[in-house]
Design a protein around this motif. Structure first.
Motif, PDB file in Angstrom:
ATOM      1  N   GLU A   1      10.596  15.502 -27.795  1.00  0.00           N
ATOM      2  CA  GLU A   1      10.104  15.166 -29.133  1.00  0.00           C
ATOM      3  C   GLU A   1       8.721  15.772 -29.366  1.00  0.00           C
ATOM      4  N   ILE A   2       7.845  15.696 -28.376  1.00  0.00           N
ATOM      5  CA  ILE A   2       6.504  16.266 -28.486  1.00  0.00           C
ATOM      6  C   ILE A   2       6.600  17.776 -28.680  1.00  0.00           C
ATOM      7  N   ASP A   3       7.451  18.430 -27.891  1.00  0.00           N
ATOM      8  CA  ASP A   3       7.630  19.882 -28.007  1.00  0.00           C
ATOM      9  C   ASP A   3       8.192  20.267 -29.382  1.00  0.00           C
ATOM     10  N   ARG A   4       9.097  19.461 -29.921  1.00  0.00           N
ATOM     11  CA  ARG A   4       9.661  19.738 -31.246  1.00  0.00           C
ATOM     12  C   ARG A   4       8.558  19.707 -32.298  1.00  0.00           C
ATOM     13  N   ILE A   5       7.720  18.680 -32.235  1.00  0.00           N
ATOM     14  CA  ILE A   5       6.624  18.546 -33.201  1.00  0.00           C
ATOM     15  C   ILE A   5       5.632  19.691 -33.032  1.00  0.00           C
ATOM     16  N   LEU A   6       5.260  19.999 -31.805  1.00  0.00           N
ATOM     17  CA  LEU A   6       4.316  21.086 -31.559  1.00  0.00           C
ATOM     18  C   LEU A   6       4.883  22.425 -32.029  1.00  0.00           C
ATOM     19  N   GLY A   7       6.168  22.644 -31.834  1.00  0.00           N
ATOM     20  CA  GLY A   7       6.802  23.877 -32.306  1.00  0.00           C
ATOM     21  C   GLY A   7       6.762  23.986 -33.818  1.00  0.00           C
ATOM     22  N   HIS A   8       6.925  22.863 -34.490  1.00  0.00           N
ATOM     23  CA  HIS A   8       6.907  22.817 -35.949  1.00  0.00           C
ATOM     24  C   HIS A   8       5.535  23.173 -36.504  1.00  0.00           C
ATOM     25  N   CYS A   9       4.466  22.846 -35.789  1.00  0.00           N
ATOM     26  CA  CYS A   9       3.103  23.076 -36.293  1.00  0.00           C
ATOM     27  C   CYS A   9       2.370  24.154 -35.494  1.00  0.00           C
ATOM     28  N   SER A  10       3.121  25.009 -34.806  1.00  0.00           N
ATOM     29  CA  SER A  10       2.547  26.104 -34.007  1.00  0.00           C
ATOM     30  C   SER A  10       1.558  25.608 -32.964  1.00  0.00           C
ATOM     31  N   GLY A  11       1.812  24.434 -32.408  1.00  0.00           N
ATOM     32  CA  GLY A  11       0.972  23.883 -31.359  1.00  0.00           C
ATOM     33  C   GLY A  11       1.561  24.178 -29.997  1.00  0.00           C
ATOM     34  N   LYS A  12       0.868  23.724 -28.964  1.00  0.00           N
ATOM     35  CA  LYS A  12       1.385  23.924 -27.610  1.00  0.00           C
ATOM     36  C   LYS A  12       0.858  22.846 -26.685  1.00  0.00           C
ATOM     37  N   ARG A  13       1.613  22.599 -25.630  1.00  0.00           N
ATOM     38  CA  ARG A  13       1.155  21.725 -24.555  1.00  0.00           C
ATOM     39  C   ARG A  13       0.204  22.512 -23.688  1.00  0.00           C
ATOM     40  N   LEU A  14      -0.805  21.853 -23.152  1.00  0.00           N
ATOM     41  CA  LEU A  14      -1.756  22.509 -22.266  1.00  0.00           C
ATOM     42  C   LEU A  14      -1.509  22.151 -20.807  1.00  0.00           C
ATOM     43  N   ALA A  15      -0.473  21.381 -20.545  1.00  0.00           N
ATOM     44  CA  ALA A  15      -0.079  21.012 -19.182  1.00  0.00           C
ATOM     45  C   ALA A  15       1.447  21.019 -19.121  1.00  0.00           C
ATOM     46  N   ALA A  16       1.967  21.305 -17.961  1.00  0.00           N
ATOM     47  CA  ALA A  16       3.417  21.370 -17.789  1.00  0.00           C
ATOM     48  C   ALA A  16       4.069  19.994 -17.831  1.00  0.00           C
ATOM     49  N   GLU A  17       3.340  18.997 -17.350  1.00  0.00           N
ATOM     50  CA  GLU A  17       3.927  17.651 -17.317  1.00  0.00           C
ATOM     51  C   GLU A  17       2.841  16.603 -17.573  1.00  0.00           C
ATOM     52  N   PRO A  18       3.249  15.385 -17.912  1.00  0.00           N
ATOM     53  CA  PRO A  18       2.278  14.314 -18.170  1.00  0.00           C
ATOM     54  C   PRO A  18       1.469  13.965 -16.922  1.00  0.00           C
ATOM     55  N   ASN A  19       0.266  13.424 -17.148  1.00  0.00           N
ATOM     56  CA  ASN A  19      -0.582  13.008 -16.033  1.00  0.00           C
ATOM     57  C   ASN A  19      -0.199  11.601 -15.559  1.00  0.00           C
ATOM     58  N   ALA A  20      -0.943  11.076 -14.618  1.00  0.00           N
ATOM     59  CA  ALA A  20      -0.644   9.779 -14.014  1.00  0.00           C
ATOM     60  C   ALA A  20      -0.739   8.620 -14.996  1.00  0.00           C
ATOM     61  N   LEU A  21      -1.408   8.825 -16.131  1.00  0.00           N
ATOM     62  CA  LEU A  21      -1.533   7.770 -17.144  1.00  0.00           C
ATOM     63  C   LEU A  21      -0.515   7.927 -18.269  1.00  0.00           C
ATOM     64  N   GLY A  22       0.347   8.935 -18.151  1.00  0.00           N
ATOM     65  CA  GLY A  22       1.344   9.162 -19.194  1.00  0.00           C
ATOM     66  C   GLY A  22       0.774   9.927 -20.374  1.00  0.00           C
ATOM     67  N   GLY A  23      -0.237  10.745 -20.132  1.00  0.00           N
ATOM     68  CA  GLY A  23      -0.843  11.532 -21.193  1.00  0.00           C
ATOM     69  C   GLY A  23      -0.602  13.008 -20.992  1.00  0.00           C
ATOM     70  N   ILE A  24      -0.663  13.758 -22.093  1.00  0.00           N
ATOM     71  CA  ILE A  24      -0.505  15.213 -22.021  1.00  0.00           C
ATOM     72  C   ILE A  24      -1.480  15.856 -22.998  1.00  0.00           C
ATOM     73  N   ALA A  25      -2.192  16.873 -22.522  1.00  0.00           N
ATOM     74  CA  ALA A  25      -3.132  17.593 -23.378  1.00  0.00           C
ATOM     75  C   ALA A  25      -2.353  18.565 -24.257  1.00  0.00           C
ATOM     76  N   VAL A  26      -2.759  18.648 -25.522  1.00  0.00           N
ATOM     77  CA  VAL A  26      -2.111  19.544 -26.478  1.00  0.00           C
ATOM     78  C   VAL A  26      -3.175  20.277 -27.290  1.00  0.00           C
ATOM     79  N   GLU A  27      -2.739  21.339 -27.944  1.00  0.00           N
ATOM     80  CA  GLU A  27      -3.582  22.052 -28.893  1.00  0.00           C
ATOM     81  C   GLU A  27      -2.744  22.286 -30.138  1.00  0.00           C
ATOM     82  N   CYS A  28      -3.256  21.851 -31.289  1.00  0.00           N
ATOM     83  CA  CYS A  28      -2.545  22.059 -32.548  1.00  0.00           C
ATOM     84  C   CYS A  28      -3.488  21.814 -33.719  1.00  0.00           C
ATOM     85  N   THR A  29      -2.954  21.889 -34.908  1.00  0.00           N
ATOM     86  CA  THR A  29      -3.742  21.671 -36.120  1.00  0.00           C
ATOM     87  C   THR A  29      -3.857  20.180 -36.421  1.00  0.00           C
ATOM     88  N   ALA A  30      -4.703  19.853 -37.394  1.00  0.00           N
ATOM     89  CA  ALA A  30      -4.844  18.458 -37.818  1.00  0.00           C
ATOM     90  C   ALA A  30      -3.507  17.925 -38.332  1.00  0.00           C
TER      91      ALA A  30
END
Length: 122
Positions: free
Chosen positions: A68-97
């Motif tokens: 779901e996160i990848d679908r949304i990021l693809g829609h807004c030309s964003g990207k994940r900055l990590a291959a998988e979530p961290n130990a707290l269940g978080g993932i760094a991303v880069e995208c628009t507002a």
């Protein structure tokens, strides 16, 4: 940003997002909704085997949200900055507002934090 996104993004972060140009990208940490998550141990330190199991449980629960996160990021030309979530269940991303707003509207997202540099207090 209103409605459901209001509870997932701080007022200060939302204000900064409102001042960005439409194509300007920003880094954020998306905390994924883990459902019920691992059982609470009331702050007691767990033995190493249980800690590894709890970490694995968190990461696996968070991975379920990635399509779901990848679908949304693809829609807004964003990207994940990590291959998988961290130990707290978080993932760094880069995208628009606008992408941040779409992520915040997702049921798979618990909160979104601005990715900020860490510095020493003096």
């Amino acid at each position: 940003m209103a409605g459901q996104t209001h509870d997932k993004i701080s007022t200060a972060f939302a204000a900064r997002l409102g001042h960005l140009k439409p194509d300007q990208r920003i880094r954020a940490v998306v905390l994924l909704d883990l459902g019920n998550g691992p059982p609470d141990r009331a702050g007691r330190r767990q033995p190493p085997g249980r800690r590894r199991h709890a970490l694995s449980t968190v990461k696996e629960a968070a991975k379920q949200a990635l399509p779901e996160i990848d679908r949304i990021l693809g829609h807004c030309s964003g990207k994940r900055l990590a291959a998988e979530p961290n130990a707290l269940g978080g993932i760094a991303v880069e995208c628009t507002a606008a992408g941040i707003a779409e992520l915040a509207a997702s049921d798979r997202v618990k909160a979104i934090l601005e990715d900020q540099a860490i510095s020493l207090l003096r």
